[in-house]
Design a protein around this motif. Structure first.
Motif: not given
Length: 224
Positions: A82, A86-88, A90-91
């Motif tokens: 990952i 990249s982990v926002t 919304s994720k």
């Protein structure tokens, strides 16, 4: 369906080959619609899949798969790296971040902080640095939870229901710094007056008639 087997060499003479390719492709008319196979050298070869424009959609080299994009739910994938950031929000599913996943959290990030319990504040339970200035209002303090040990000082005008002798703001109920302890003055034999509170006065209870306002000693005599 056409099959092309190619062996490339630098000259027509016989020597060790430097690279080779095995390609399979389908065509519509004179143009290729898709190509897949293997190509490259023994040290740098790869399996590949290209689209009709010659753009490589996927390749496999040394067990590593490179592709333009992946579709599907990815349920069969494992150890997928990952990228940073990249982990926002919304994720992340609601309530997915548990206490064990949190290393530290700033105090100002905490919402709906608990109020002071109805039982009051235990000694050492909440330090001054943990409470914002003026945050402890009257409504936050339980009745009768502020004991004498918690009070540093109180102005005289803040005291309510004080005894009558102190209500005028003058301490005239003591002498020499020691409280007299008198709660009332009664008139004994030969006296009148007295009282239970306030300024009281005693007088001699004279018998008979006369104008003198003194009391005789016990060894006095009478004359004609």
């Amino acid at each position: 369906m056409r099959l092309i087997l190619g062996i490339l060499s630098a000259a027509a003479v016989l020597y060790a080959q430097s690279s080779s390719s095995i390609e399979f492709f389908d065509s519509t008319g004179a143009g290729k619609t898709a190509t897949f196979g293997w190509k490259g050298t023994a040290q740098d070869g790869k399996f590949f899949l290209e689209n009709s424009s010659g753009t490589e959609e996927m390749s496999v080299r040394d067990g590593n798969v490179t592709a333009t994009q992946f579709t599907g739910d990815g349920s069969g994938l494992s150890n997928v790296p990952i990228e940073d950031g990249s982990v926002t929000t919304s994720k992340i599913a609601d309530r997915a971040v548990t206490d064990a996943k949190i290393d530290s959290l700033s105090w100002d990030k905490i919402k709906n902080k608990p109020v002071i319990p109805s039982g009051g504040i235990a000694d050492g339970a909440v330090t001054s640095s943990k409470i914002a200035n003026d945050a402890v209002t009257t409504a936050k303090i339980s009745d009768r939870s502020v004991t004498e040990a918690k009070i540093d000082s109180v102005d005289w005008h803040r005291i309510k229901n004080m005894p009558d002798g102190f209500s005028d703001g003058v301490d005239n109920e003591s002498s020499g710094g020691t409280t007299s302890g008198i709660t009332g003055v009664g008139a004994g034999p030969g006296l009148t007056g007295g009282g239970a509170s306030g300024n009281v006065e005693l007088s001699v209870d004279f018998a008979g008639t006369g104008t003198l306002n003194t009391v005789s000693r016990s060894d006095h005599t009478h004359s004609d």
